[in-house]
Design a protein around this motif. Structure first.
Motif, short mmCIF file in Angstrom:
data_model
loop_
_atom_site.label_atom_id
_atom_site.label_comp_id
_atom_site.label_asym_id
_atom_site.label_seq_id
_atom_site.Cartn_x
_atom_site.Cartn_y
_atom_site.Cartn_z
N VAL A 58 0.83 -1.21 0.00
CA VAL A 58 0.00 0.00 0.00
C VAL A 58 0.87 1.26 0.00
CG1 VAL A 58 -1.80 1.25 1.25
CG2 VAL A 58 -1.89 -1.23 1.11
N LEU A 59 2.06 1.14 0.60
CA LEU A 59 2.98 2.28 0.62
C LEU A 59 3.22 2.82 -0.79
CD1 LEU A 59 5.24 4.04 2.09
CD2 LEU A 59 6.81 2.24 1.38
N TYR A 60 3.41 1.90 -1.74
CA TYR A 60 3.70 2.30 -3.11
C TYR A 60 2.52 3.01 -3.75
CZ TYR A 60 7.69 -0.75 -2.43
OH TYR A 60 8.84 -1.31 -1.94
N PHE A 109 -0.25 14.35 -6.79
CA PHE A 109 -0.79 15.58 -6.21
C PHE A 109 0.30 16.65 -6.07
CE2 PHE A 109 -5.13 15.21 -4.34
CZ PHE A 109 -5.43 13.92 -4.76
N PHE A 110 1.40 16.24 -5.38
CA PHE A 110 2.37 17.28 -4.93
C PHE A 110 3.75 17.15 -5.55
CE2 PHE A 110 -0.41 16.26 -1.19
CZ PHE A 110 -1.27 17.34 -1.37
N GLY A 111 3.98 16.05 -6.28
CA GLY A 111 5.29 15.87 -6.90
C GLY A 111 6.34 15.38 -5.92
N THR A 112 5.93 15.01 -4.71
CA THR A 112 6.88 14.42 -3.76
C THR A 112 6.42 13.01 -3.43
OG1 THR A 112 5.67 15.15 -1.83
CG2 THR A 112 7.36 16.65 -2.68
N ALA A 113 7.42 12.13 -3.20
CA ALA A 113 7.05 10.74 -2.95
C ALA A 113 8.05 10.06 -2.05
CB ALA A 113 6.94 9.99 -4.28
N ASP A 114 7.61 8.98 -1.39
CA ASP A 114 8.51 8.19 -0.54
C ASP A 114 9.34 7.23 -1.37
OD1 ASP A 114 7.77 9.28 1.86
OD2 ASP A 114 6.05 7.94 2.10
N VAL A 115 8.73 6.72 -2.44
CA VAL A 115 9.45 5.79 -3.32
C VAL A 115 9.33 6.32 -4.74
CG1 VAL A 115 9.15 3.74 -1.88
CG2 VAL A 115 7.35 4.37 -3.49
N LEU A 153 4.25 2.46 -9.82
CA LEU A 153 3.50 1.91 -10.95
C LEU A 153 3.74 0.41 -11.08
CD1 LEU A 153 3.93 4.75 -13.60
CD2 LEU A 153 1.78 3.91 -12.63
N ALA A 154 5.00 0.01 -10.93
CA ALA A 154 5.32 -1.42 -11.03
C ALA A 154 4.55 -2.20 -9.97
CB ALA A 154 6.83 -1.63 -10.86
N ALA A 155 4.53 -1.64 -8.74
CA ALA A 155 3.88 -2.34 -7.63
C ALA A 155 2.41 -2.57 -7.92
CB ALA A 155 4.04 -1.55 -6.33
#
Lengths: 309, 253
Positions: B204-206, B215-221, B227-229
């Motif tokens: 779910v993290l992905y 939304f904001f252009g920032t991401a954890d991964v 997309l792959a996940a």
């Protein structure tokens, strides 16, 4: 008549080892009403479910309208309407919506006029805007039939359509079945009410323990296995049957007021004339004579019993 | 293709949704409002910005994902479980409609419902916080992919479940924790390194990360990983659905 449903050496063994069908072969003619009679657990429902594609056969072949139910399932299923034994309906949905759903599911475009017609045929039109949960049991069963008819099937399976249904509705359904047959719809119904088979079927199949014991014209079956009884009522009761009448195997009723003689309707000589002369010669006076034909029920009980014996 | 059949299932299932319109729409709106009051206003006012995004806005994508995931699993699960439970499934199984068409009908309807709810939450949140969506098309694509793949999961659960308890068990014990621990309400970079690595095992993290990126252009991964996940997840679910219909698992004898 060409056959519309062909079942060849159909076997079904369930995962738990139960052998529900042990090699059933059956040809159903186009436009006929075939009644499948059998006790509970005989394999009636399994046979129907397998033809409709709900149950997978263990072996054997089934074709409907010339199409194979396994490889050409889309074609065969379009031809079939199924009315199951249990009343299963989406409780919160409106009657007319459940019919529209069925029609769409079977690949037919929406046709409100046709759906309304089916609703009228089944006296459901007034209740088309009701939720199915608001209907009585008999009405719900009609909705099931209406759903099956909403996609214009050529073959209609009715699995115990009148189980737990009142007399009036039962007669309505029989009338409907006859009307549908006039339109060329082939009807296969399972029942354990012999009366039902007797009332509407053209042919009767008897199934027990997964085997089809026989399929015959109803009238031929009645004639072949049918027995008639003649009940001779006497003005004065008799204590014992006179020796002169011994050859007729008469049964004396408990009160001694009647003598019962059984004969086969198919025999050339029924022996009735001789019997009546002999009764008179024995000095007995008749007050009344009644005849009675054995019902399918008696025939059926005999068949099942013979098989067990 | 039996298009009328697919449409019939879809319409019938949507009917279920609109029959209980109050429950379907009002309840997600109310719970969203509650989240904003508690997390956004009460707690959020004491929180610093995360990756230069205001905390109230930061939780919007997570909140949408939380609801979309839960609704997808629940709607699809219930949609196929209920006909099985009341016995009306016989009609679908005896109809000239293929397994694929059945799945498209049920999963399509469930996904449509959860996307509708997702969009309602998005609109509701605009009343509470200010934000703009950098990649609206990708945002929609993520929404569709997530709704579809979790509706597939719900469909599998609905077929697997033998009773209502089992039907509710997985959403409650698996999906909800995964969403909460998947960075819906925080950035995983706020966690100690060990838990950051554990979080990477959470699918779910992905989804949340990718959705937030749109939304904001920032991401954890990285977005590619997101997309792959989601494709891998959807692929696994499709595989299980295919197996179910091939074997007739809990559908046909």
């Amino acid at each position: 008549m060409p056959s519309i449903v062909k079942v060849e050496d159909l076997r079904k063994t369930y995962d738990n080892g139960l052998e529900a069908l042990k090699g059933v072969t059956l040809d159903i003619e186009e436009g006929e009403i075939l009644a499948l009679l059998g006790p509970n657990g005989a394999g009636k429902t399994t046979l129907i479910s397998t033809i409709c594609g709900i149950t997978r056969p263990t072996s054997g072949r089934i074709s409907v309208g010339g199409y194979d139910v396994q490889s050409e399932w889309r074609e065969t299923r379009k031809l079939i309407g199924l009315v199951p034994q249990e009343i299963n309906l989406e409780p919160f949905e409106l009657v007319q919506n459940t019919l529209r759903f069925s029609r769409g599911l079977f690949g037919k475009p929406r046709n409100d006029a046709l759906v309304d017609g089916v609703l009228k045929d089944l006296s459901l039109y007034e209740r088309r805007g009701s939720r199915t949960s608001e209907l009585s049991g008999g009405m719900r069963r009609r909705v099931l039939i209406a759903k099956a008819l909403s996609h214009e099937p050529r073959v209609l399976f009715l699995d115990e359509p009148t189980a737990g249904v009142d007399v009036e509705l039962r007669r309505d359904m029989w009338a409907l079945a006859k009307r549908l047959r006039e339109d060329g719809v082939t009807i296969i119904l399972t029942t354990h009410y012999i009366e039902e088979a007797e009332a509407i079927a053209d042919r009767v199949g008897v199934i027990n323990s997964g085997e089809l014991l026989l399929v015959e014209e109803k009238s031929a079956l009645m004639q072949r296995l049918g027995r008639k009884e003649i009940r001779i009522k006497l003005t004065e009761p008799v204590e014992v049957i006179p020796d002169a009448l011994a050859e007729y195997d008469l049964i004396r009723s408990k009160d001694g007021r009647s003598l019962i003689y059984a004969y086969k309707t198919t025999g050339e000589r029924t022996g009735i004339t001789r019997l009546l002369t002999a009764v008179q010669a024995a000095g007995l006076t008749l007050s009344d004579i009644q005849t009675r034909q054995s019902s399918l029920e008696e025939i059926f009980v005999r068949l099942v019993r013979e098989e067990v014996a | 293709m039996n298009w009328y059949g697919i449409a019939a299932i879809w319409r019938f299932e949507m009917g279920r949704f609109f029959r209980s319109i109050l429950q379907s729409i009002v309840s997600p709106v109310v719970s969203t409002a509650l989240y904003f009051v508690v997390f956004g206003a009460a707690i959020g006012s004491r929180m610093p910005e995360i990756e230069s995004v205001d905390y109230g806005a930061f939780i919007v994508p997570g909140l949408i994902m939380l609801t979309v995931l839960q609704q997808s699993v629940q709607n699809a699960g219930f949609g196929i479980y209920f006909p099985k439970f009341i016995g009306t499934i016989y009609e679908v199984l005896s109809a000239p409609i293929s397994s694929l068409e059945i799945v498209i009908g049920y999963v399509g309807a469930a996904a449509t419902k959860s996307m509708l709810i997702g969009l309602i939450i998005l609109v509701t949140s605009l009343f509470f916080v200010d934000f703009s969506i950098i990649h609206p098309v990708l945002m929609l694509a993520f929404l569709v992919l997530t709704a579809v793949s979790f509706s597939l999961l719900g469909f599998i659960l609905g077929i697997w479940a033998r009773n209502f308890e089992q039907l509710n068990l997985v959403p409650l014990l698996v999906v909800t924790p995964l969403v909460f621990l998947g960075g819906s309400f925080y950035s995983v970079s706020m966690l100690p390194p060990f838990w950051q690595n554990v979080s990477l095992l959470n699918p779910v993290l992905y989804l949340v990360s990718g959705f937030r990126w749109s939304f904001f252009g920032t991401a954890d991964v990285p977005i590619v990983a997101s997309l792959a996940a989601i494709f891998v997840f959807a692929g696994i679910c499709l595989g299980i659905v295919w197996w179910i219909f091939r074997t007739g698992f809990r559908l046909k004898s």
